[in-house]
Motif scaffolding. Structure first.
Motif, PDB file in Angstrom:
ATOM      1  N   ALA A  25      45.635  -5.248  -2.996  1.00 30.49           N
ATOM      2  CA  ALA A  25      44.799  -4.554  -2.018  1.00 30.49           C
ATOM      3  C   ALA A  25      43.356  -4.701  -2.470  1.00 30.49           C
ATOM      4  CB  ALA A  25      45.187  -3.086  -1.936  1.00 30.49           C
ATOM      5  N   GLY A  26      42.492  -4.968  -1.514  1.00 30.29           N
ATOM      6  CA  GLY A  26      41.087  -5.147  -1.856  1.00 30.29           C
ATOM      7  C   GLY A  26      40.577  -6.459  -1.298  1.00 30.29           C
ATOM      8  N   ARG A  27      39.302  -6.495  -0.993  1.00 34.69           N
ATOM      9  CA  ARG A  27      38.733  -7.668  -0.357  1.00 34.69           C
ATOM     10  C   ARG A  27      38.276  -8.735  -1.326  1.00 34.69           C
ATOM     11  NH1 ARG A  27      34.270  -4.892   3.276  1.00 34.69           N
ATOM     12  NH2 ARG A  27      34.069  -3.701   1.343  1.00 34.69           N
ATOM     13  N   THR A  28      38.382  -8.463  -2.626  1.00 34.46           N
ATOM     14  CA  THR A  28      37.850  -9.399  -3.609  1.00 34.46           C
ATOM     15  C   THR A  28      38.938 -10.073  -4.421  1.00 34.46           C
ATOM     16  OG1 THR A  28      37.617  -7.582  -5.194  1.00 34.46           O
ATOM     17  CG2 THR A  28      35.708  -8.109  -3.808  1.00 34.46           C
ATOM     18  N   ALA A  97      49.148  -9.089 -13.372  1.00 37.90           N
ATOM     19  CA  ALA A  97      47.907  -8.550 -13.896  1.00 37.90           C
ATOM     20  C   ALA A  97      46.739  -9.376 -13.365  1.00 37.90           C
ATOM     21  CB  ALA A  97      47.920  -8.571 -15.421  1.00 37.90           C
ATOM     22  N   ALA A  98      45.607  -8.733 -13.183  1.00 34.56           N
ATOM     23  CA  ALA A  98      44.424  -9.392 -12.639  1.00 34.56           C
ATOM     24  C   ALA A  98      43.233  -9.198 -13.568  1.00 34.56           C
ATOM     25  CB  ALA A  98      44.094  -8.837 -11.252  1.00 34.56           C
ATOM     26  N   GLY A  99      42.452 -10.262 -13.677  1.00 32.72           N
ATOM     27  CA  GLY A  99      41.230 -10.181 -14.469  1.00 32.72           C
ATOM     28  C   GLY A  99      40.119 -10.931 -13.756  1.00 32.72           C
ATOM     29  N   TYR A 100      38.938 -10.319 -13.741  1.00 33.14           N
ATOM     30  CA  TYR A 100      37.813 -10.939 -13.049  1.00 33.14           C
ATOM     31  C   TYR A 100      37.311 -12.153 -13.837  1.00 33.14           C
ATOM     32  CZ  TYR A 100      33.100 -11.643 -11.283  1.00 33.14           C
ATOM     33  OH  TYR A 100      31.965 -12.206 -10.767  1.00 33.14           O
ATOM     34  N   THR A 101      36.951 -13.215 -13.114  1.00 33.40           N
ATOM     35  CA  THR A 101      36.331 -14.380 -13.742  1.00 33.40           C
ATOM     36  C   THR A 101      35.093 -14.773 -12.941  1.00 33.40           C
ATOM     37  OG1 THR A 101      37.710 -15.926 -12.492  1.00 33.40           O
ATOM     38  CG2 THR A 101      38.510 -15.244 -14.641  1.00 33.40           C
ATOM     39  N   GLU A 102      34.165 -15.428 -13.621  1.00 37.01           N
ATOM     40  CA  GLU A 102      32.889 -15.764 -13.000  1.00 37.01           C
ATOM     41  C   GLU A 102      32.990 -16.924 -12.018  1.00 37.01           C
ATOM     42  OE1 GLU A 102      30.363 -12.841 -14.541  1.00 37.01           O
ATOM     43  OE2 GLU A 102      29.816 -14.496 -13.213  1.00 37.01           O
ATOM     44  N   LYS A 103      33.842 -17.914 -12.357  1.00 37.39           N
ATOM     45  CA  LYS A 103      33.882 -19.135 -11.568  1.00 37.39           C
ATOM     46  C   LYS A 103      35.276 -19.408 -11.020  1.00 37.39           C
ATOM     47  CE  LYS A 103      30.370 -21.218 -14.558  1.00 37.39           C
ATOM     48  NZ  LYS A 103      30.075 -22.325 -15.496  1.00 37.39           N
ATOM     49  N   ASN A 104      35.321 -20.164  -9.944  1.00 34.28           N
ATOM     50  CA  ASN A 104      36.596 -20.503  -9.325  1.00 34.28           C
ATOM     51  C   ASN A 104      37.547 -21.200 -10.284  1.00 34.28           C
ATOM     52  OD1 ASN A 104      36.822 -19.532  -6.740  1.00 34.28           O
ATOM     53  ND2 ASN A 104      35.823 -21.302  -5.813  1.00 34.28           N
ATOM     54  N   ASP A 105      37.002 -22.045 -11.158  1.00 33.77           N
ATOM     55  CA  ASP A 105      37.849 -22.837 -12.049  1.00 33.77           C
ATOM     56  C   ASP A 105      38.273 -22.079 -13.309  1.00 33.77           C
ATOM     57  OD1 ASP A 105      36.039 -25.937 -11.402  1.00 33.77           O
ATOM     58  OD2 ASP A 105      37.609 -24.896 -10.296  1.00 33.77           O
ATOM     59  N   ASP A 106      37.691 -20.914 -13.529  1.00 33.46           N
ATOM     60  CA  ASP A 106      37.980 -20.187 -14.759  1.00 33.46           C
ATOM     61  C   ASP A 106      39.389 -19.603 -14.745  1.00 33.46           C
ATOM     62  OD1 ASP A 106      34.661 -18.729 -15.285  1.00 33.46           O
ATOM     63  OD2 ASP A 106      35.479 -20.722 -15.689  1.00 33.46           O
ATOM     64  N   SER A 107      40.045 -19.730 -15.881  1.00 35.90           N
ATOM     65  CA  SER A 107      41.355 -19.116 -16.065  1.00 35.90           C
ATOM     66  C   SER A 107      41.290 -18.247 -17.310  1.00 35.90           C
ATOM     67  CB  SER A 107      42.433 -20.191 -16.221  1.00 35.90           C
ATOM     68  OG  SER A 107      43.691 -19.603 -16.477  1.00 35.90           O
ATOM     69  N   LEU A 108      41.966 -17.127 -17.304  1.00 42.68           N
ATOM     70  CA  LEU A 108      41.946 -16.240 -18.463  1.00 42.68           C
ATOM     71  C   LEU A 108      42.978 -16.625 -19.510  1.00 42.68           C
ATOM     72  CD1 LEU A 108      41.415 -12.784 -16.747  1.00 42.68           C
ATOM     73  CD2 LEU A 108      39.748 -14.176 -17.967  1.00 42.68           C
ATOM     74  N   GLY A 109      43.981 -17.382 -19.114  1.00 44.23           N
ATOM     75  CA  GLY A 109      44.987 -17.800 -20.072  1.00 44.23           C
ATOM     76  C   GLY A 109      45.884 -16.661 -20.511  1.00 44.23           C
ATOM     77  N   PRO A 110      46.711 -16.921 -21.521  1.00 46.95           N
ATOM     78  CA  PRO A 110      47.692 -15.909 -21.948  1.00 46.95           C
ATOM     79  C   PRO A 110      47.078 -14.666 -22.578  1.00 46.95           C
ATOM     80  CG  PRO A 110      48.316 -18.105 -22.702  1.00 46.95           C
ATOM     81  CD  PRO A 110      46.915 -18.203 -22.176  1.00 46.95           C
ATOM     82  N   SER A 111      45.922 -14.782 -23.199  1.00 48.49           N
ATOM     83  CA  SER A 111      45.381 -13.657 -23.945  1.00 48.49           C
ATOM     84  C   SER A 111      44.078 -13.133 -23.373  1.00 48.49           C
ATOM     85  CB  SER A 111      45.166 -14.061 -25.405  1.00 48.49           C
ATOM     86  OG  SER A 111      44.345 -15.207 -25.489  1.00 48.49           O
ATOM     87  N   GLY A 112      43.821 -13.447 -22.114  1.00 47.01           N
ATOM     88  CA  GLY A 112      42.589 -12.978 -21.494  1.00 47.01           C
ATOM     89  C   GLY A 112      42.607 -11.489 -21.210  1.00 47.01           C
ATOM     90  N   ARG A 113      41.457 -11.015 -20.775  1.00 48.50           N
ATOM     91  CA  ARG A 113      41.338  -9.591 -20.480  1.00 48.50           C
ATOM     92  C   ARG A 113      41.767  -9.346 -19.035  1.00 48.50           C
ATOM     93  NH1 ARG A 113      37.654  -5.951 -18.324  1.00 48.50           N
ATOM     94  NH2 ARG A 113      37.764  -3.883 -19.239  1.00 48.50           N
ATOM     95  N   TYR A 114      42.963  -8.836 -18.897  1.00 54.20           N
ATOM     96  CA  TYR A 114      43.483  -8.481 -17.581  1.00 54.20           C
ATOM     97  C   TYR A 114      43.329  -6.975 -17.412  1.00 54.20           C
ATOM     98  CZ  TYR A 114      45.395 -13.189 -17.516  1.00 54.20           C
ATOM     99  OH  TYR A 114      45.532 -14.560 -17.536  1.00 54.20           O
TER     100      TYR A 114
END
Length: 127
Positions: A25-28, A97-114
């Motif tokens: 839910a949410g527009r972003t 889980a969701a985590g914000y990223t700056e760019k379309n190509d960015d991925s947080l990977g297994p240990s990113g901040r979700y």
């Protein structure tokens, strides 16, 4: 902020297939990289798969490579996990889980901040 709800879990026989979904839910929604984790009985939560904002890049845990596929439909605010050749050891609660990223190509990977998590959906694989 984004709210996540998983659904589609259930009971399936070993060797079978199941698709679970994570609706946001949410527009972003398209600004967030998404991952799936699972937690089996008596175990810690572990990474399963992740996908970047635009869906062009994915990463999978070794244990699910070739069996699970993560993909997303940003128009529907939904991420999917298609699971095939299921094994009893895949039995777990599956969380997205969701985590914000700056760019379309960015991925947080297994240990990113979700920062945002759903409540989970149970997947049970019988032998």
């Amino acid at each position: 902020q984004v709210q996540l709800v998983e659904f589609g879990g259930g009971l399936v026989q070993a060797g079978g297939s199941l698709r679970i979904s994570c609706a946001a839910a949410g527009r972003t929604f398209s600004l967030y990289a998404i991952a799936w984790f699972h937690q089996g009985p008596g175990r810690v939560r572990v990474f399963v798969a992740c996908i970047n904002r635009c869906g062009g890049s994915t990463d999978d845990a070794e244990s699910v490579k070739g069996r699970f596929t993560i993909y997303r439909d940003n128009a529907k605010n939904t991420v999917y996990l298609q699971m095939s050749s299921l094994k009893p050891e895949d039995t777990a609660i599956y969380y997205c889980a969701a985590g914000y990223t700056e760019k379309n190509d960015d991925s947080l990977g297994p240990s990113g901040r979700y920062a945002y998590w759903g409540q989970g959906t149970q997947v049970t694989v019988s032998s």
